[in-house]
Design an enzyme around this catalytic site. Structure first.
Site, PDB file in Angstrom:
ATOM      1  N   ASP A   1       2.802  -8.828   8.824  1.00 50.87           N
ATOM      2  CA  ASP A   1       1.196  -7.757   8.231  1.00 50.87           C
ATOM      3  C   ASP A   1       0.799  -8.391   9.601  1.00 50.87           C
ATOM      4  OD1 ASP A   1       1.885  -5.484   7.197  1.00 50.87           O
ATOM      5  OD2 ASP A   1       1.452  -5.850   5.402  1.00 50.87           O
TER       6      ASP A   1
ATOM      7  N   ASP B   1     -11.536   0.738   6.952  1.00 46.58           N
ATOM      8  CA  ASP B   1     -11.748   0.778   8.484  1.00 46.58           C
ATOM      9  C   ASP B   1     -10.535   2.148   8.620  1.00 46.58           C
ATOM     10  OD1 ASP B   1      -8.725  -0.562   8.498  1.00 46.58           O
ATOM     11  OD2 ASP B   1      -9.243  -1.353  10.075  1.00 46.58           O
TER      12      ASP B   1
ATOM     13  N   HIS C   1      -8.545  -0.015   3.369  1.00 48.23           N
ATOM     14  CA  HIS C   1      -9.597  -0.599   3.737  1.00 48.23           C
ATOM     15  C   HIS C   1     -10.601   0.495   4.072  1.00 48.23           C
ATOM     16  CE1 HIS C   1      -6.604  -4.321   4.618  1.00 48.23           C
ATOM     17  NE2 HIS C   1      -7.054  -4.270   3.952  1.00 48.23           N
TER      18      HIS C   1
ATOM     19  N   ARG D   1      -9.093  -3.542  -1.957  1.00 49.32           N
ATOM     20  CA  ARG D   1      -8.579  -5.091  -1.586  1.00 49.32           C
ATOM     21  C   ARG D   1      -9.474  -6.353  -1.985  1.00 49.32           C
ATOM     22  NH1 ARG D   1      -4.437  -5.101   2.270  1.00 49.32           N
ATOM     23  NH2 ARG D   1      -2.729  -3.434   1.595  1.00 49.32           N
TER      24      ARG D   1
ATOM     25  N   ARG E   1       0.089 -11.641   2.487  1.00 47.62           N
ATOM     26  CA  ARG E   1      -0.407 -11.856   3.424  1.00 47.62           C
ATOM     27  C   ARG E   1      -1.049 -13.036   3.693  1.00 47.62           C
ATOM     28  NH1 ARG E   1      -2.655  -7.004   6.088  1.00 47.62           N
ATOM     29  NH2 ARG E   1      -2.843  -8.129   7.995  1.00 47.62           N
TER      30      ARG E   1
ATOM     31  N   ASN F   1       0.522  -1.083  -0.085  1.00 53.40           N
ATOM     32  CA  ASN F   1      -0.067   0.017   0.540  1.00 53.40           C
ATOM     33  C   ASN F   1       0.965   1.241  -0.199  1.00 53.40           C
ATOM     34  OD1 ASN F   1       0.463   1.312   2.726  1.00 53.40           O
ATOM     35  ND2 ASN F   1      -0.808  -0.774   3.318  1.00 53.40           N
TER      36      ASN F   1
ATOM     37  N   CYS G   1      -6.924  -1.744  13.319  1.00 55.98           N
ATOM     38  CA  CYS G   1      -6.526  -2.785  12.490  1.00 55.98           C
ATOM     39  C   CYS G   1      -5.848  -3.600  13.419  1.00 55.98           C
ATOM     40  CB  CYS G   1      -5.753  -2.569  11.076  1.00 55.98           C
ATOM     41  SG  CYS G   1      -4.654  -1.109  10.541  1.00 55.98           S
TER      42      CYS G   1
ATOM     43  N   ASN H   1      -7.301  -7.757   9.902  1.00 55.58           N
ATOM     44  CA  ASN H   1      -8.150  -8.035   8.364  1.00 55.58           C
ATOM     45  C   ASN H   1      -7.763  -9.661   8.780  1.00 55.58           C
ATOM     46  OD1 ASN H   1      -5.486  -5.506   8.169  1.00 55.58           O
ATOM     47  ND2 ASN H   1      -7.759  -6.319   7.138  1.00 55.58           N
TER      48      ASN H   1
END
Ligand code: ARG
Length: 301
Positions: A70, A180, A178, A149, A95, A22, A274, A76
């Site tokens: 991550d 959030d 995202h 995403r 991820r 990102n 997150c 997530n």
């Protein structure tokens, strides 16, 4: 059974910024002083944990894994409501390796009685968990982010799975990848958000569903602080340091802002929301914080 609100956090031992998926992530900012950054990260992580515990929450900790930095962001990992977890499927290979570790840990949570059900999304359907699926405790529906995403097709699956309505919101900026990082609902019905991250149709959807007096619109400079990635526990709001304007607006409505230094995590594009996953979010509680186990007992008895 206890009714203490429970959050999941990931042990920061293996946290770093070693790739970029990102626009916030610049591995060179980390590698310039990795030990120093890691030390800061551990201390900021502890401060968030402590703040949640001081506010009355319990924190479960999932171990991190080397090479999966991550994992630090368990929001997530899954969508959780009423004891049911729907495990995420990640877009990026960086991820995807987290999926089996989170799945195994969630099975363990189920065996321990912290969850009652753990399910997988259909194969090939990408959705990145609570980061793109946010429960609105007053309106009793999910706000679901798509377009960066998470796939639009996941919205119908989530709706069917949890049996609650879902309002899709299209994210249009790679920086707000995202939901959030640019949007959160509060127990009083307020919705705090950065309109610039959303498509015109999605902004109109928010205006249609949330009255003028309950919409708190943040500017770009505020969104850039990642302070909209906020986690609330009743009227306490835990967030990266924002602006006095935002803080004043929230406090005037009876909220308490707990501003934290989250700089090492902002380097990865993440903030308070997150870094946590609310494990006992309940559809019945107005602040979303009561324990589903208690309601189950009440329903039975
Ligand atoms: N570096 C992570 C990523 O790009 C940060 C994730 C933050 N999580 C969130 N829900 N905003 O995936």
């Amino acid at each position: 059974m206890t009714s203490v609100p429970t959050f999941l956090m990931t042990d920061p031992a293996h946290y770093e910024v070693s790739y970029s998926i990102n626009p916030w992530m610049e591995p060179s900012h980390w590698s310039a002083a990795p030990e120093e950054r890691h030390r800061q990260a551990v201390s900021c992580w502890r401060a968030l944990r402590q703040a949640l515990e001081q506010a009355g929450a319990r924190v479960e900790v999932v171990p991190g894994q080397p090479g999966l930095p991550d994992m630090l962001f368990p929001a997530n990992a899954a969508v959780v409501l009423d004891g049911c977890a729907l495990m995420a499927r990640f877009l990026y290979p960086e991820r995807q390796g987290e999926e089996p570790y989170f799945h195994a840990f969630f099975q363990q949570l189920r065996e321990q009685g912290h969850l009652r059900q753990v399910d997988l999304l259909p194969e090939g359907l990408i959705h990145e968990g609570a980061g793109d699926c946010i429960w609105d405790p007053l309106r009793r529906h999910f706000w679901v982010g798509w377009g960066q995403r998470s796939a639009y097709e996941a919205t119908a699956v989530i709706e069917k799975h949890f049996g609650f309505p879902v309002v899709p919101l299209q994210l249009v900026s790679p920086r707000y990848y995202h939901l959030d990082v640019c949007f959160y609902p509060l127990p009083g019905g307020e919705v705090v958000y950065y309109p610039g991250a959303l498509s015109e149709a999605s902004r109109a959807e928010i205006r249609r569903r949330v009255s003028d007096d309950l919409r708190i619109e943040a500017g770009e400079a505020e969104a850039e602080l990642l302070c909209l990635n906020a986690v609330n526990l009743g009227h306490d709001i835990f967030m990266a340091k924002g602006t006095p304007r935002l803080k004043d607006q929230l406090e005037a409505r009876g909220y308490r802002c707990i501003e934290l230094d989250l700089a090492p995590f902002i380097l990865s594009g993440g903030g308070a929301y997150c870094m946590t996953l609310h494990l006992d979010r309940s559809s019945a509680a107005q602040d979303g914080a009561a324990n589903w186990q208690q309601q189950d007992l009440q329903e039975i008895g």
